[in-house]
Write an enzyme that holds these catalytic residues in place. Structure first.
Site, PDB file in Angstrom:
ATOM      1  N   LYS A 210       0.846  -1.210   0.000  1.00 47.34           N
ATOM      2  CA  LYS A 210       0.000   0.000   0.000  1.00 47.34           C
ATOM      3  C   LYS A 210       0.874   1.249   0.000  1.00 47.34           C
ATOM      4  CE  LYS A 210       0.477   1.580   4.362  1.00 47.34           C
ATOM      5  NZ  LYS A 210       0.766   3.006   4.737  1.00 47.34           N
ATOM      6  N   THR A 267      -3.909   5.724   2.988  1.00 42.43           N
ATOM      7  CA  THR A 267      -2.597   6.195   2.546  1.00 42.43           C
ATOM      8  C   THR A 267      -2.651   6.806   1.150  1.00 42.43           C
ATOM      9  OG1 THR A 267      -1.779   4.310   3.825  1.00 42.43           O
ATOM     10  CG2 THR A 267      -0.161   5.547   2.580  1.00 42.43           C
TER      11      THR A 267
HETATM   12  O1  LIG Z   1       2.900   8.083   6.183  1.00 44.37           O
HETATM   13  P1  LIG Z   1       2.879   6.732   5.520  1.00 44.37           P
HETATM   14  O2  LIG Z   1       2.626   6.795   4.045  1.00 44.37           O
HETATM   15  O3  LIG Z   1       4.109   5.920   5.896  1.00 44.37           O
HETATM   16  O4  LIG Z   1       1.611   5.937   6.116  1.00 44.37           O
HETATM   17  C1  LIG Z   1       1.531   5.823   7.503  1.00 44.37           C
HETATM   18  C2  LIG Z   1       0.708   4.600   7.862  1.00 44.37           C
HETATM   19  O5  LIG Z   1       1.258   3.419   7.317  1.00 44.37           O
HETATM   20  C3  LIG Z   1      -0.735   4.753   7.500  1.00 44.37           C
HETATM   21  O6  LIG Z   1      -1.460   3.605   7.899  1.00 44.37           O
END
Ligand SMILES: O=P(O)(O)OC[C@H](O)CO
Ligand SMILES: NC(=O)c1ccc[n+]([C@@H]2O[C@H](COP(=O)([O-])OP(=O)(O)OC[C@H]3O[C@@H](n4cnc5c(N)ncnc54)[C@H](O)[C@@H]3O)[C@@H](O)[C@H]2O)c1
Length: 352
Positions: A210, A267
């Site tokens: 993701k 995300t």
């Molecule tokens: O800031 P990111 O893209 O690393 O996303 C943070 C978390 O994984 C969201 O669930």
């Protein structure tokens, strides 16, 4: 009896004895947030963060503030920090592992002699190790041994939202169902719901991929391609994650659950995402080295993207969107070229 009262009474009957101490590996935004979540509920008498930076330790211990990663938030008095692994680990009953994936192996190798073999490691790190192609559920046992108790926490959970006490739902994945339930009870609160599953692979691969899809979503945003394009891209990315995750053994319930669809939506559409932000800036024409140099925070999808290409080849799955991210991140093609190539792929029939 109302179901909620039934479940509450059941939980209270087998509630977790109050944990005296939890250690946090990695004093970044999420390690801090999850430690604070426990400290606020007094679920853990003491939360001790293991950091590398003595100055940040001083700020946390004297100002009760993580001045580098969460400067606008006050930390509860039962959160402290140290650079001494021995001090941090002394008396700890759980360890929250929040060191970025690419640094995890070296970090754990450096302190493994101090980690009791029965200490449950709760990994919140999302990504795939570039040097080995391993998930955290392979890296941690390869350093600490296969008998080390481990749980993998994942799901739609921005650190700042957790710090603000906003409702959050996550998944605790472990082959040890009882351990997953213990971690569920440890983190469960009026602000946090924790599902459990034994589908460790599914939770980990969804949580890792993701981040790569979020970079692609950011690129669409940065190129100002509009909501039609964003929806089509995220839908395609969901299919690609489903195809690969299924081939790797993930359960359908996981892919459509909190750690899959839930975290993909957060995300890809949430402006707090570091991975999405990297994509936005790439879409606006910035160079990746400049983007990474401008932030002290990790965007795990940048490194994980490189591994996706190998996984696509290994599992014989065509992943045009996810592999395009790797090509943009490597500088082989521009964001515009990636969109052009994807839009000019052969028109196909919807695949299951
Ligand atoms: O800031 P990111 O893209 O690393 O996303 C943070 C978390 O994984 C969201 O669930
Ligand atoms: N921030 C979030 O909203 C969030 C939410 C869920 C999961 N996560 C995941 O949690 C993990 C940690 O992310 P974060 O947001 O806390 O990152 P961050 O960038 O905010 O902090 C990273 C922390 O790791 C430390 N670190 C970096 N290299 C290290 C090394 N070689 N040895 C020891 N420590 C090192 C840094 O000093 C810092 O304290 C990532 O895998 C991330 O995907 C983050």
């Amino acid at each position: 009896m109302r179901w909620s009262r039934y479940f509450r009474s059941k939980e209270e009957s087998d509630g977790l004895e109050r944990v005296e101490k939890v250690v946090v590996f990695g004093g970044g935004s999420f390690g801090t947030a999850m430690g604070v979540s426990l400290a606020r509920q007094n679920k853990a008498g003491q939360v001790t963060m293991l950091l590398r930076d003595p100055y940040l330790c001083k700020d946390i211990n004297e100002q009760h503030c993580n001045t580098r990663y969460l400067k606008d938030y006050e930390l509860p008095p039962n959160v402290n920090a140290t650079t001494s692994a021995a001090e941090a680990l002394a008396g700890a009953q759980f360890a929250i592992h929040a060191v970025p994936v690419q640094h995890t192996r070296a970090f754990l190798q450096g302190i493994k002699e101090l980690i009791p073999p029965t200490l449950p490691i709760i990994s919140v790190s999302k990504g795939i190790e570039v040097t080995s192609g391993q998930l955290m559920s392979e890296v941690i046992p390869s350093v600490l041994g296969k008998k080390q108790p481990t749980v993998y926490l994942s799901g739609p959970s921005f650190a700042k939202e957790v710090m603000m006490g906003r409702p959050t739902g996550i998944v605790a994945a472990s082959k040890d169902k009882a351990l997953a339930r213990s971690v569920q009870r440890l983190f469960a609160s009026p602000d946090m719901r924790v599902n459990t599953t034994t589908d460790v692979i599914g939770v980990e691969i969804c949580g890792s991929l993701k981040n790569v899809l979020a970079i692609a979503a950011g690129i669409v945003e940065g190129l100002d391609l509009g909501p039609n394009a964003m929806a089509a891209l995220v839908a395609q990315g969901c299919s690609e994650i489903r195809w690969l995750a299924t081939k790797m053994g993930a359960k359908a319930a996981t892919i459509s659950g909190l750690s899959g669809l839930g975290d993909i939506m957060l995300t890809c559409y949430g402006s707090l995402s570091r991975n999405r932000t990297v994509g936005v800036r790439l879409g606006r024409g910035e160079r990746l080295p400049d983007i990474l140099a401008s932030s002290s925070q990790v965007a795990e999808g940048v490194a994980t993207a490189a591994v996706v290409v190998n996984l696509a080849r290994k599992y014989r799955v065509q992943l045009p969107v996810l592999t395009a991210v790797a090509q943009v991140v490597d500088g082989h093609i521009t964001a515009e070229q990636a969109v052009f190539e994807i839009m000019n792929l052969p028109q196909i029939e919807e695949r299951p």
